[in-house]
Design an enzyme around this catalytic site. Structure first.
Site, mmCIF file in Angstrom:
data_model
loop_
_atom_site.group_PDB
_atom_site.id
_atom_site.type_symbol
_atom_site.label_atom_id
_atom_site.label_comp_id
_atom_site.label_asym_id
_atom_site.label_seq_id
_atom_site.Cartn_x
_atom_site.Cartn_y
_atom_site.Cartn_z
ATOM 1 N N ASP A 9 37.636 27.286 46.269
ATOM 2 C CA ASP A 9 38.121 28.565 45.780
ATOM 3 C C ASP A 9 38.982 29.183 46.888
ATOM 4 O O ASP A 9 38.890 28.779 48.048
ATOM 5 C CB ASP A 9 36.931 29.464 45.432
ATOM 6 C CG ASP A 9 37.386 30.853 45.066
ATOM 7 O OD1 ASP A 9 38.272 30.973 44.203
ATOM 8 O OD2 ASP A 9 36.876 31.818 45.668
ATOM 9 N N ASP A 11 40.291 33.060 47.473
ATOM 10 C CA ASP A 11 39.935 34.355 48.069
ATOM 11 C C ASP A 11 38.424 34.429 48.323
ATOM 12 O O ASP A 11 37.623 34.267 47.408
ATOM 13 C CB ASP A 11 40.368 35.484 47.124
ATOM 14 C CG ASP A 11 41.840 35.345 46.729
ATOM 15 O OD1 ASP A 11 42.671 35.103 47.630
ATOM 16 O OD2 ASP A 11 42.142 35.446 45.515
ATOM 17 N N THR A 57 41.986 28.406 41.817
ATOM 18 C CA THR A 57 41.865 29.861 41.929
ATOM 19 C C THR A 57 42.211 30.583 40.630
ATOM 20 O O THR A 57 43.233 30.287 39.994
ATOM 21 C CB THR A 57 42.729 30.370 43.116
ATOM 22 O OG1 THR A 57 42.650 31.788 43.196
ATOM 23 C CG2 THR A 57 44.189 29.958 43.011
ATOM 24 N N GLN A 59 43.635 33.799 38.975
ATOM 25 C CA GLN A 59 44.494 34.935 39.361
ATOM 26 C C GLN A 59 44.838 35.739 38.098
ATOM 27 O O GLN A 59 45.988 35.745 37.625
ATOM 28 C CB GLN A 59 45.764 34.428 40.074
ATOM 29 C CG GLN A 59 45.495 33.721 41.393
ATOM 30 C CD GLN A 59 44.840 34.608 42.466
ATOM 31 O OE1 GLN A 59 45.039 35.830 42.469
ATOM 32 N NE2 GLN A 59 44.054 34.017 43.355
ATOM 33 N N CYS A 99 42.345 29.784 27.053
ATOM 34 C CA CYS A 99 42.701 28.768 28.040
ATOM 35 C C CYS A 99 41.466 27.950 28.354
ATOM 36 O O CYS A 99 40.359 28.336 28.025
ATOM 37 C CB CYS A 99 43.266 29.395 29.310
ATOM 38 S SG CYS A 99 42.020 30.035 30.448
ATOM 39 N N LYS A 103 37.959 29.842 35.431
ATOM 40 C CA LYS A 103 36.580 29.584 35.834
ATOM 41 C C LYS A 103 35.694 30.658 35.238
ATOM 42 O O LYS A 103 36.111 31.818 35.254
ATOM 43 C CB LYS A 103 36.459 29.575 37.374
ATOM 44 C CG LYS A 103 37.228 28.434 38.043
ATOM 45 C CD LYS A 103 37.137 28.485 39.580
ATOM 46 C CE LYS A 103 37.977 29.590 40.182
ATOM 47 N NZ LYS A 103 37.998 29.597 41.662
HETATM 48 MG MG LIG Z 1 36.633 33.815 45.583
#
Ligand SMILES: [Mg+2]
Length: 427
Positions: A9, A11, A57, A59, A99, A103
């Site tokens: 991952d 961030d 990730t 976003q 989609c 995650k």
């Molecule tokens: Mg994170």
């Protein structure tokens, strides 16, 4: 050929998130990206261990219209300038979008697997949120959860492991993945000490024996312990210690503290270290109550004192201890492989993995301690262990290495005959 990956991952794992209301958010733009200091080391170690490295990730600010996709891409480009990653896969969608990649859905991992020939069953995911852990599990990967106590629910799937940082996660993954490594090759027909890379240390406390072994250029260092010293009848630690240092002539020599509380351990360690720069101070992995000695090891390492952390028997201990040795000038991690073997467990696979873990921190070497037979020298060598320390009686068998087995068989028959005759047995 497919290979394993570590899905990371972004961030909160590789870079600092922006925290608002106890929850993590991405940096505003590329100039605000702050990569965690330990991320470079983690990524390097995982690459060397043979993993593909794919960032996965979410976003959703793209779908929400609050961050342009170009800004996300610029952040990822900046990240890739700083870390050698194979790919960065982004889900730009939000909850409610149709989609397969947001995650906790596993779409980013399955896409990564297709793009990079990745074997998901041998792969890992490292994340700091429930969405990461659940996505990793859904993709069939093992998962490492870096719990940063965000103001949200924990994962509903139990992570395979937990870690405090991406570096700790990397070390655990390297150790864990070793379990699928191939077993050692069968013993070759001819054996020789000349090809060995493992360093031979002598473990003992009698000065005559140390002097004899010091004359052998194959012996690269020495270790002692309180049990051996007691057996050798030593009553004056300092006189023995200083004399042995003269004999070994600059080769590393380990002396153990005998205190059971941190303050006294530190005092003894500083005194022992003062006897010579080749002294490695042995610190047991815990006190007699089982309390970890991590803080003692950290403090000594910070002060430039070389340590030999001793009496380890598990990989979890190795992972933890290696982390306390960051910045060391020189340190040993002694795993008692022989004692592990005494419990009916094969120490070779764990020693192999432990050697790799030690290599994640510069100047740290793994010692195969308490060997039970000469064969262990060759097993340690094949497992990539850096040092094996053997008692004088095991080292005495070095002269048998490579001996012709027919000749050895005949010697044995003669010994039985001779002893029977000497005993005057009749039947
Ligand atoms: Mg994170």
């Amino acid at each position: 050929m497919t290979r394993p990956a570590v899905f990371l991952d972004r961030d909160g794992v590789l870079n600092e998130p922006v925290v608002r209301d106890g929850r993590p958010h991405p940096p505003a733009d590329a100039s605000a990206l702050i990569v965690y200091e330990e991320a470079a080391e983690a990524v390097r170690a995982l690459r060397e261990a043979g993993f593909a490295l794919v960032v996965v990730t979410n976003q959703p600010d793209v779908a929400r219209g609050t961050t342009p996709r170009a800004v996300v891409d610029a952040i990822n480009a900046r990240l890739r300038e700083q870390l050698p990653l194979d790919d960065v896969l982004v889900c730009p969608h939000d909850d409610g979008d149709r989609c397969d990649c947001r995650k906790p859905l596993p779409g980013l991992m399955t896409r990564g697997a297709r793009l990079h020939d990745i074997d998901l069953a041998r792969s890992y995911l490292v994340g700091d949120r429930w969405r990461d852990v659940e996505a990793g599990a859904a993709a069939g990967c093992r998962t490492v959860f870096i719990d940063r106590s965000w103001a949200e629910r924990p994962p509903s799937t139990m992570p395979t492991a937990r870690a405090a940082s991406v570096l700790e996660a990397a070390r655990w993954i390297i150790a864990d993945s070793g379990s699928t490594m191939q077993q050692l090759d069968a013993s070759p027909e001819t054996v020789s000490l000349d090809a060995l890379r493992v360093k031979l240390f002598a473990d003992g406390a009698d000065l005559d024996g140390i002097a004899k072994l010091a004359a052998n250029p194959r012996i690269a260092g020495f270790t002692t312990n309180p049990t051996l010293m007691r057996k050798a009848g030593i009553t004056d630690y300092e006189t023995f210690g200083r004399r042995a240092l003269e004999i070994v002539g600059g080769r590393p020599l380990s002396y153990e503290v005998f205190a059971d509380d941190a303050a006294e351990m530190l005092r003894q360690a500083r005194k022992l270290a003062g006897w010579g720069d080749n002294v490695y101070v042995k610190i047991p992995v815990s006190d007699t109550q089982g309390n970890r000695t991590d803080d003692v090891v950290r403090e000594l390492t910070r002060d430039g004192i070389k340590v030999n952390v001793t009496a380890l028997m598990t990989e979890a201990q190795v992972v933890r201890v290696v982390d306390t040795l960051q910045g060391t000038r020189g340190a040993y991690v002694s795993v008692f492989a022989g004692r592990v073997a005494d419990t009916g467990r094969d120490p070779v696979p764990m020693m192999k993995r432990s050697a790799t873990v030690c290599e994640t921190v510069p100047n740290v070497e793994l010692i195969w301690a308490s060997p039970r037979e000469l064969l262990n020298v060759f097993q340690a060598d094949a497992a990539g262990v850096h040092v094996i320390t053997a008692t004088h009686d095991i080292l005495a068998k070095l002269e048998l290495v490579g001996k012709d087995l027919d000749e050895y068989s005949l010697d044995t028959v003669k010994m039985f005959h001779c002893d029977a005759a000497g005993a005057g047995f009749t039947l």
